[in-house]
Design an enzyme around this catalytic site. Structure first.
Site, PDB file in Angstrom:
ATOM      1  N   PRO A 125       0.768  -1.250   0.000  1.00  0.00           N
ATOM      2  CA  PRO A 125       0.000   0.000   0.000  1.00  0.00           C
ATOM      3  C   PRO A 125       0.798   1.299   0.000  1.00  0.00           C
ATOM      4  O   PRO A 125       0.816   2.046   0.984  1.00  0.00           O
ATOM      5  CB  PRO A 125      -0.829  -0.131   1.279  1.00  0.00           C
ATOM      6  CG  PRO A 125       0.049  -0.909   2.201  1.00  0.00           C
ATOM      7  CD  PRO A 125       0.767  -1.897   1.316  1.00  0.00           C
ATOM      8  N   CYS A 126       1.417   1.619  -1.136  1.00  0.00           N
ATOM      9  CA  CYS A 126       2.192   2.864  -1.215  1.00  0.00           C
ATOM     10  C   CYS A 126       1.299   4.092  -1.029  1.00  0.00           C
ATOM     11  O   CYS A 126       1.799   5.165  -0.679  1.00  0.00           O
ATOM     12  CB  CYS A 126       2.989   2.938  -2.514  1.00  0.00           C
ATOM     13  SG  CYS A 126       2.040   2.619  -3.999  1.00  0.00           S
ATOM     14  N   HIS A 127      -0.007   3.943  -1.184  1.00  0.00           N
ATOM     15  CA  HIS A 127      -0.909   5.070  -0.923  1.00  0.00           C
ATOM     16  C   HIS A 127      -0.921   5.455   0.559  1.00  0.00           C
ATOM     17  O   HIS A 127      -1.333   6.550   0.907  1.00  0.00           O
ATOM     18  CB  HIS A 127      -2.331   4.760  -1.416  1.00  0.00           C
ATOM     19  CG  HIS A 127      -2.968   3.580  -0.741  1.00  0.00           C
ATOM     20  ND1 HIS A 127      -2.722   2.278  -1.141  1.00  0.00           N
ATOM     21  CD2 HIS A 127      -3.834   3.506   0.292  1.00  0.00           C
ATOM     22  CE1 HIS A 127      -3.422   1.452  -0.380  1.00  0.00           C
ATOM     23  NE2 HIS A 127      -4.100   2.167   0.504  1.00  0.00           N
TER      24      HIS A 127
END
Length: 174
Positions: free
Chosen positions: A135-137
């Site tokens: 989850p780079c968000h």
């Protein structure tokens, strides 16, 4: 034995999403689902493309459950072969950031016990081959939302953080 990769396209609220699954796990995800993208992934993985809906079924179901708010932690195995050792160290630390939480680039560097500076962490996020599942968000700048790659922009990052219940208006209004 030659490696193989199966692809699936999943409709999501943030656009059609590509999944590339090898015999070792999910190797890539993204918003580009075209012949060029698939050919690039096949080559990068050193794999042969196969049609195998059974191989992709678990990852597809988890992604659909995530968007339906029935899943908060992905259990799909990950094939890290498209990452360097340094990227892998940072992305594996990121993979442990829980649903609905965020970390700054600097905090992620510390969690990964990496000597990579915050700016370098941003570059690793931009090269993340497995967005949403890894989850780079959930990585934000110390002074705001930060960027988001994948050709979809920061609006998708806002949507994903809102979807996960991360409701800090100072970040979401940027």
């Amino acid at each position: 034995m030659m490696s193989t990769v199966a692809f699936a396209e999943v409709p999501t609220p943030v656009g059609a999403f590509l999944l590339a699954v090898t015999e070792d796990g999910l190797a890539a995800t993204g918003w580009r689902y075209d012949a060029e993208t698939k050919a690039r992934l096949v080559k990068a993985l050193g794999a042969t493309e196969i049609h195998d809906p059974d191989r992709t079924a678990f990852a597809v179901r988890e992604l659909l459950d995530y968007f339906a708010e029935r899943l908060r932690a992905f259990e799909t195995p990950v094939d890290w072969r498209l990452t360097s050792p340094v990227q892998r160290q940072v992305l594996q630390a990121l993979h442990r950031v829980p649903y609905g939480k965020v970390v700054t680039y600097g905090e992620l560097a510390r969690k990964a016990e990496s000597s990579v500076p915050a700016r370098g962490i941003g570059a690793i996020m931009g090269a993340n081959p497995i967005p949403i599942v890894v989850p780079c968000h959930r990585v934000v700048a110390g002074n705001g939302l930060g960027g988001f790659s994948g050709g979809v922009g920061v609006e998708t990052k806002r949507w994903l953080l809102t979807h996960e219940g991360y409701l800090q208006p100072s970040l979401l209004d940027l």
